[in-house]
Design a protein around this motif. Structure first.
Motif, PDB file in Angstrom:
ATOM      1  N   UNK A   1       0.816  -1.215   0.000  1.00 24.10           N
ATOM      2  CA  UNK A   1       0.000   0.000   0.000  1.00 24.10           C
ATOM      3  C   UNK A   1       0.848   1.264   0.000  1.00 24.10           C
ATOM      4  N   UNK A   2       2.160   1.140   0.236  1.00 20.61           N
ATOM      5  CA  UNK A   2       3.008   2.326   0.296  1.00 20.61           C
ATOM      6  C   UNK A   2       3.549   2.739  -1.070  1.00 20.61           C
ATOM      7  N   UNK A   3       3.379   1.894  -2.082  1.00 24.69           N
ATOM      8  CA  UNK A   3       3.856   2.213  -3.428  1.00 24.69           C
ATOM      9  C   UNK A   3       2.779   3.000  -4.158  1.00 24.69           C
ATOM     10  N   UNK A   4       3.184   4.056  -4.797  1.00 24.64           N
ATOM     11  CA  UNK A   4       2.238   4.909  -5.535  1.00 24.64           C
ATOM     12  C   UNK A   4       1.748   4.185  -6.787  1.00 24.64           C
ATOM     13  N   UNK A   5       0.448   4.178  -6.970  1.00 25.98           N
ATOM     14  CA  UNK A   5      -0.151   3.580  -8.164  1.00 25.98           C
ATOM     15  C   UNK A   5       0.074   4.514  -9.344  1.00 25.98           C
ATOM     16  N   UNK A   6       0.875   4.072 -10.295  1.00 23.90           N
ATOM     17  CA  UNK A   6       1.170   4.874 -11.481  1.00 23.90           C
ATOM     18  C   UNK A   6       0.766   4.113 -12.731  1.00 23.90           C
ATOM     19  N   UNK A   7       0.778   4.808 -13.828  1.00 29.48           N
ATOM     20  CA  UNK A   7       0.363   4.247 -15.110  1.00 29.48           C
ATOM     21  C   UNK A   7       1.122   2.954 -15.414  1.00 29.48           C
ATOM     22  N   UNK A   8       0.379   1.892 -15.738  1.00 28.92           N
ATOM     23  CA  UNK A   8       0.976   0.626 -16.129  1.00 28.92           C
ATOM     24  C   UNK A   8       1.132  -0.387 -15.016  1.00 28.92           C
ATOM     25  N   UNK A   9       0.995   0.036 -13.766  1.00 32.37           N
ATOM     26  CA  UNK A   9       1.145  -0.898 -12.644  1.00 32.37           C
ATOM     27  C   UNK A   9      -0.138  -1.693 -12.445  1.00 32.37           C
ATOM     28  N   UNK A  10       0.023  -2.912 -11.946  1.00 29.03           N
ATOM     29  CA  UNK A  10      -1.132  -3.730 -11.581  1.00 29.03           C
ATOM     30  C   UNK A  10      -1.483  -3.371 -10.143  1.00 29.03           C
ATOM     31  N   UNK A  11      -2.731  -3.009  -9.939  1.00 29.98           N
ATOM     32  CA  UNK A  11      -3.157  -2.515  -8.624  1.00 29.98           C
ATOM     33  C   UNK A  11      -4.375  -3.285  -8.120  1.00 29.98           C
ATOM     34  N   UNK A  12      -4.582  -3.188  -6.822  1.00 34.78           N
ATOM     35  CA  UNK A  12      -5.848  -3.581  -6.209  1.00 34.78           C
ATOM     36  C   UNK A  12      -6.581  -2.276  -5.972  1.00 34.78           C
ATOM     37  N   UNK A  13      -7.797  -2.197  -6.480  1.00 38.10           N
ATOM     38  CA  UNK A  13      -8.567  -0.962  -6.366  1.00 38.10           C
ATOM     39  C   UNK A  13      -9.942  -1.264  -5.786  1.00 38.10           C
ATOM     40  N   UNK A  14     -10.436  -0.329  -5.003  1.00 38.68           N
ATOM     41  CA  UNK A  14     -11.805  -0.404  -4.505  1.00 38.68           C
ATOM     42  C   UNK A  14     -12.657   0.439  -5.442  1.00 38.68           C
ATOM     43  N   UNK A  15     -13.557  -0.215  -6.155  1.00 37.63           N
ATOM     44  CA  UNK A  15     -14.446   0.467  -7.101  1.00 37.63           C
ATOM     45  C   UNK A  15     -15.883   0.196  -6.677  1.00 37.63           C
ATOM     46  N   UNK A  16     -16.552   1.256  -6.248  1.00 37.18           N
ATOM     47  CA  UNK A  16     -17.933   1.154  -5.778  1.00 37.18           C
ATOM     48  C   UNK A  16     -18.092   0.065  -4.719  1.00 37.18           C
ATOM     49  N   UNK A  17     -17.109  -0.049  -3.826  1.00 36.83           N
ATOM     50  CA  UNK A  17     -17.189  -0.990  -2.723  1.00 36.83           C
ATOM     51  C   UNK A  17     -16.623  -2.373  -3.001  1.00 36.83           C
ATOM     52  N   UNK A  18     -16.262  -2.677  -4.242  1.00 36.69           N
ATOM     53  CA  UNK A  18     -15.709  -3.978  -4.588  1.00 36.69           C
ATOM     54  C   UNK A  18     -14.213  -3.862  -4.838  1.00 36.69           C
ATOM     55  N   UNK A  19     -13.437  -4.851  -4.380  1.00 33.26           N
ATOM     56  CA  UNK A  19     -12.012  -4.880  -4.669  1.00 33.26           C
ATOM     57  C   UNK A  19     -11.771  -5.615  -5.985  1.00 33.26           C
ATOM     58  N   UNK A  20     -11.021  -4.980  -6.866  1.00 32.51           N
ATOM     59  CA  UNK A  20     -10.676  -5.588  -8.149  1.00 32.51           C
ATOM     60  C   UNK A  20      -9.178  -5.445  -8.382  1.00 32.51           C
TER      61      UNK A  20
END
Length: 164
Positions: A75-94
């Motif tokens: 969680x300490x790494x900045x999400x930048x273009x091209x990285x694979x991330x875990x994101x919370x979108x409308x309450x769901x983790x993707x």
């Protein structure tokens, strides 16, 4: 005076370990048996900000992430273009690849069977962390529930569980 026999493996990189001999003769790791390799030291950059997830879905299969794999997320790494991330979108983790342009953000699936997620102006979106490593488990008995076949579960959104 006396030193502890194990000094850790952080000062050694994967390039310092000779390649494995796949013919079945002497193993290259035998030279490093006394020291050992601590996977926590090798794979975790920031321990307090690191979490383990189990992937449940096939949205990132072309990126080498399969259903049932363990994801190491920092969680300490900045999400930048091209990285694979875990994101919370409308309450769901993707889990998706982040694609940013000047004024547009898309979460790209690495599987043609899954739709990309276009983030509109009022979409509830938060980057949760960056995937740093993927552990693909071959031996099913190492899974918490070896009878659970992650790839057979089809859901609208991918489902993730925090392991630790």
């Amino acid at each position: 005076m006396y030193n502890v026999a194990y000094n850790g493996s952080k000062k050694f990189s994967q390039h310092d370990v000779p390649h494995a001999n796949a013919t079945g003769f002497a193993a290259a790791a035998d030279d490093y048996m006394e020291r050992g390799i601590d996977l926590n030291e090798q794979l975790i950059l920031n321990k307090p900000a690191t979490f383990f997830f189990r992937m449940n879905g096939e949205a990132m299969i072309n990126a080498g992430i399969q259903s049932g794999d363990v994801l190491i997320v920092d969680r300490s790494i900045k999400a930048t273009n091209g990285k694979i991330i875990v994101a919370a979108v409308n309450g769901d983790l993707v889990v998706r690849r982040l694609q940013q342009s000047f004024n547009h953000v898309t979460l790209v699936a690495e599987n043609n069977g899954y739709a990309n997620i276009e983030l509109a102006e009022f979409t509830d979106y938060k980057s949760w962390g960056v995937v740093t490593c993927v552990i693909h488990i071959f031996e099913r008995s190492l899974l918490a529930d070896p009878k659970n076949n992650f790839s057979n579960q089809k859901k609208k959104n991918d489902d993730y569980r925090i392991l630790y």
